[in-house]
Design a protein around this motif. Structure first.
Motif, PDB file in Angstrom:
ATOM      1  N   SER A 127       0.077   9.791   0.201  1.00 20.28           N
ATOM      2  CA  SER A 127      -0.943   9.949   1.240  1.00 20.28           C
ATOM      3  C   SER A 127      -1.250   8.568   1.824  1.00 20.28           C
ATOM      4  CB  SER A 127      -2.222  10.543   0.651  1.00 20.28           C
ATOM      5  OG  SER A 127      -2.016  11.810   0.090  1.00 20.28           O
ATOM      6  N   VAL A 128      -1.875   8.539   2.985  1.00 14.52           N
ATOM      7  CA  VAL A 128      -2.286   7.267   3.582  1.00 14.52           C
ATOM      8  C   VAL A 128      -3.552   6.828   2.856  1.00 14.52           C
ATOM      9  CG1 VAL A 128      -2.897   6.058   5.697  1.00 14.52           C
ATOM     10  CG2 VAL A 128      -1.254   7.937   5.770  1.00 14.52           C
ATOM     11  N   ILE A 129      -3.363   6.059   1.791  1.00  9.23           N
ATOM     12  CA  ILE A 129      -4.442   5.811   0.840  1.00  9.23           C
ATOM     13  C   ILE A 129      -5.568   4.982   1.441  1.00  9.23           C
ATOM     14  CG2 ILE A 129      -4.995   4.850  -1.432  1.00  9.23           C
ATOM     15  CD1 ILE A 129      -3.363   7.400  -1.540  1.00  9.23           C
ATOM     16  N   PHE A 130      -5.291   4.144   2.451  1.00 14.15           N
ATOM     17  CA  PHE A 130      -6.385   3.344   3.001  1.00 14.15           C
ATOM     18  C   PHE A 130      -7.392   4.175   3.787  1.00 14.15           C
ATOM     19  CE2 PHE A 130      -3.059   2.534   6.348  1.00 14.15           C
ATOM     20  CZ  PHE A 130      -3.725   3.070   7.445  1.00 14.15           C
ATOM     21  N   HIS A 131      -7.171   5.479   3.916  1.00 13.90           N
ATOM     22  CA  HIS A 131      -8.231   6.341   4.438  1.00 13.90           C
ATOM     23  C   HIS A 131      -9.358   6.485   3.428  1.00 13.90           C
ATOM     24  CE1 HIS A 131      -5.470   8.479   7.583  1.00 13.90           C
ATOM     25  NE2 HIS A 131      -5.778   7.244   7.913  1.00 13.90           N
ATOM     26  N   ASP A 132      -9.077   6.208   2.148  1.00 13.51           N
ATOM     27  CA  ASP A 132     -10.093   6.071   1.105  1.00 13.51           C
ATOM     28  C   ASP A 132     -10.349   4.587   0.875  1.00 13.51           C
ATOM     29  OD1 ASP A 132     -10.233   8.803   0.655  1.00 13.51           O
ATOM     30  OD2 ASP A 132      -9.162   8.747  -1.269  1.00 13.51           O
ATOM     31  N   ASN A 133     -11.382   4.258   0.088  1.00  8.81           N
ATOM     32  CA  ASN A 133     -11.473   2.915  -0.463  1.00  8.81           C
ATOM     33  C   ASN A 133     -10.262   2.703  -1.367  1.00  8.81           C
ATOM     34  OD1 ASN A 133     -13.922   2.583   0.829  1.00  8.81           O
ATOM     35  ND2 ASN A 133     -15.142   3.082  -0.981  1.00  8.81           N
ATOM     36  N   ASP A 134      -9.660   1.525  -1.313  1.00  5.91           N
ATOM     37  CA  ASP A 134      -8.446   1.349  -2.105  1.00  5.91           C
ATOM     38  C   ASP A 134      -8.240  -0.091  -2.525  1.00  5.91           C
ATOM     39  OD1 ASP A 134      -7.321  -0.122  -0.006  1.00  5.91           O
ATOM     40  OD2 ASP A 134      -5.683   1.265   0.391  1.00  5.91           O
ATOM     41  N   PHE A 135      -7.200  -0.289  -3.365  1.00  9.18           N
ATOM     42  CA  PHE A 135      -6.698  -1.606  -3.746  1.00  9.18           C
ATOM     43  C   PHE A 135      -5.223  -1.636  -3.389  1.00  9.18           C
ATOM     44  CE2 PHE A 135      -4.592  -4.417  -6.852  1.00  9.18           C
ATOM     45  CZ  PHE A 135      -5.218  -5.612  -6.521  1.00  9.18           C
ATOM     46  N   GLU A 136      -4.765  -2.767  -2.808  1.00  6.86           N
ATOM     47  CA  GLU A 136      -3.411  -2.850  -2.281  1.00  6.86           C
ATOM     48  C   GLU A 136      -2.702  -4.103  -2.785  1.00  6.86           C
ATOM     49  OE1 GLU A 136      -4.834  -0.755   1.940  1.00  6.86           O
ATOM     50  OE2 GLU A 136      -3.888  -2.734   1.986  1.00  6.86           O
ATOM     51  N   ILE A 137      -1.406  -3.960  -3.025  1.00  7.95           N
ATOM     52  CA  ILE A 137      -0.555  -5.057  -3.470  1.00  7.95           C
ATOM     53  C   ILE A 137       0.586  -5.233  -2.473  1.00  7.95           C
ATOM     54  CG2 ILE A 137       0.930  -5.920  -5.322  1.00  7.95           C
ATOM     55  CD1 ILE A 137      -0.578  -4.083  -7.247  1.00  7.95           C
ATOM     56  N   PHE A 138       0.872  -6.481  -2.112  1.00 10.73           N
ATOM     57  CA  PHE A 138       1.984  -6.822  -1.227  1.00 10.73           C
ATOM     58  C   PHE A 138       2.856  -7.844  -1.940  1.00 10.73           C
ATOM     59  CE2 PHE A 138      -1.459  -5.338   1.335  1.00 10.73           C
ATOM     60  CZ  PHE A 138      -0.887  -4.632   2.382  1.00 10.73           C
ATOM     61  N   ILE A 139       4.168  -7.609  -1.960  1.00 11.12           N
ATOM     62  CA  ILE A 139       5.088  -8.470  -2.703  1.00 11.12           C
ATOM     63  C   ILE A 139       6.317  -8.763  -1.848  1.00 11.12           C
ATOM     64  CG2 ILE A 139       6.518  -8.702  -4.766  1.00 11.12           C
ATOM     65  CD1 ILE A 139       4.694  -6.699  -6.158  1.00 11.12           C
ATOM     66  N   ASP A 140       6.603 -10.045  -1.664  1.00 13.81           N
ATOM     67  CA  ASP A 140       7.838 -10.491  -1.001  1.00 13.81           C
ATOM     68  C   ASP A 140       8.581 -11.371  -2.005  1.00 13.81           C
ATOM     69  OD1 ASP A 140       9.862 -11.321   0.625  1.00 13.81           O
ATOM     70  OD2 ASP A 140       8.614 -12.480   2.004  1.00 13.81           O
ATOM     71  N   PRO A 141       9.561 -10.814  -2.721  1.00 14.38           N
ATOM     72  CA  PRO A 141      10.166 -11.564  -3.824  1.00 14.38           C
ATOM     73  C   PRO A 141      10.815 -12.887  -3.428  1.00 14.38           C
ATOM     74  CG  PRO A 141      10.676  -9.235  -4.029  1.00 14.38           C
ATOM     75  CD  PRO A 141      10.048  -9.421  -2.682  1.00 14.38           C
ATOM     76  N   ASP A 142      11.538 -12.916  -2.295  1.00 10.69           N
ATOM     77  CA  ASP A 142      12.246 -14.147  -1.942  1.00 10.69           C
ATOM     78  C   ASP A 142      11.527 -14.974  -0.885  1.00 10.69           C
ATOM     79  OD1 ASP A 142      12.696 -12.679   0.336  1.00 10.69           O
ATOM     80  OD2 ASP A 142      14.878 -12.582   0.122  1.00 10.69           O
ATOM     81  N   GLY A 143      10.381 -14.491  -0.419  1.00 11.76           N
ATOM     82  CA  GLY A 143       9.571 -15.283   0.490  1.00 11.76           C
ATOM     83  C   GLY A 143      10.138 -15.468   1.873  1.00 11.76           C
ATOM     84  N   ASP A 144      11.060 -14.583   2.290  1.00  8.53           N
ATOM     85  CA  ASP A 144      11.657 -14.745   3.616  1.00  8.53           C
ATOM     86  C   ASP A 144      10.957 -13.919   4.686  1.00  8.53           C
ATOM     87  OD1 ASP A 144      12.454 -12.174   3.018  1.00  8.53           O
ATOM     88  OD2 ASP A 144      14.593 -12.501   3.428  1.00  8.53           O
TER      89      ASP A 144
END
Length: 305
Positions: A127-144
């Motif tokens: 579901s589009v979870i940010f329609h609720d209060n939420d916690f989010e993680i963003f990860i870019d392993p190689d930083g490009d």
């Protein structure tokens, strides 16, 4: 959280396993007076990505949101989250902080959020979870800034995991069919969910993400080694709520049926209401030192200064 050119959230359409189809919907109402924000000059915006050293845990934690293992107790909290735009905006009214661990199998992330009104509604995976209060993680392993991951979870332990091959600004689309197979999410509620009339204390989320999935976009498709640095950021989406009909509803703009804009609170400030600027995310350095044994300094990369 997905943000469009009008500095508001975008919603991407479902993507099938065979064909990647995306669309962006803007949700910006102009029917009532709203605060006008000038698009920031990112070249002139302060650039100070947060740093964190993630230590190894000798034993796998139980993913229940309680964080009662010695390795978690020894791991440092991040600084309290700030507004996504940084110092241009007031400090968040509620505290959010996170901590991290790792071992040979998983990347562990925990977040503690103060919250007087625990609320969540979405129960279906992706579901589009940010329609609720939420916690989010963003990860870019190689930083490009390309081929990165996003994970959103709410207080019902519902997850939305997706991958972008490139940011929206470069024509990227969310690969909604991508899954973190083996993902574990545990939530500990300090209060009562969806029950107005009392004052809650908050919620804690604990997450285990397998390296066998996260390595897909990593250098040489391998998990991190001691001393490696990955680009990471965290976001908390917070809506203003009112009690209604025995539950909660989003607070509306005066004279309209449109909700007030959500707050976006982050670990490493973006300088704009846009999480999809991976070059502005923080740095996580993976240490081979066991959590709680000794401190290890963050080693700056001279090529990134």
């Amino acid at each position: 959280m997905d943000v469009g050119p009008h500095w508001r959230k975008q919603i991407v359409t479902r993507v099938s396993m065979a064909v990647l189809v995306g669309g962006v919907l803007s949700a910006l109402s102009l029917t009532a007076p709203v605060e006008q924000r000038v698009a920031p000059d990112l070249e002139a915006a302060p650039f100070a990505p947060r740093r964190y050293v993630a230590y190894r845990t000798a034993s796998r934690p139980t993913i229940d949101g309680k964080l009662d293992e010695p390795a978690w107790a020894a791991a440092a909290w991040t600084d309290a989250f700030v507004d996504i735009e940084g110092d241009r905006r007031p400090q968040p009214r509620l505290r959010t902080r996170a901590k991290m661990l790792w071992d040979e199998a998983h990347f562990y992330v925990a977040a503690e959020m103060d919250e007087p009104d625990l609320w969540a509604t979405l129960t279906a995976r992706d579901s589009v979870i940010f329609h609720d209060n939420d916690f989010e993680i963003f990860i870019d392993p190689d930083g490009d800034t390309h081929a990165y991951y996003e994970l959103e979870v709410n207080a019902l332990e519902t997850a939305w995991d997706l991958m972008l091959l490139k940011p929206y600004r470069d024509g990227g689309r969310a690969i909604d069919a991508w899954d973190i197979a083996g993902l574990q999410v545990g939530v500990d509620l300090r209060g009562t969910l969806n029950r107005p009339g009392d004052r809650d204390d908050g919620w804690t989320v604990e997450i285990a993400m397998p390296w066998r999935i996260l390595r897909e976009a990593a250098p040489d498709r391998k998990p991190p080694q001691p001393g490696d640095r990955w680009r990471v950021n965290f976001s908390r989406v917070q809506w203003q709520l009112d009690a209604a009909g025995g539950g909660y509803q989003k607070r509306l703009k005066h004279g309209t049926k449109d909700p007030l804009p959500e707050d976006n609170w982050v670990w490493s400030p973006q300088g704009a209401i846009n999480m999809h600027l991976p070059e502005r995310w923080g740095y996580v350095q993976f240490s081979g030192t066991p959590s709680g044994s000794r401190a290890e300094p963050f080693v700056e990369d001279p090529n990134e200064n």
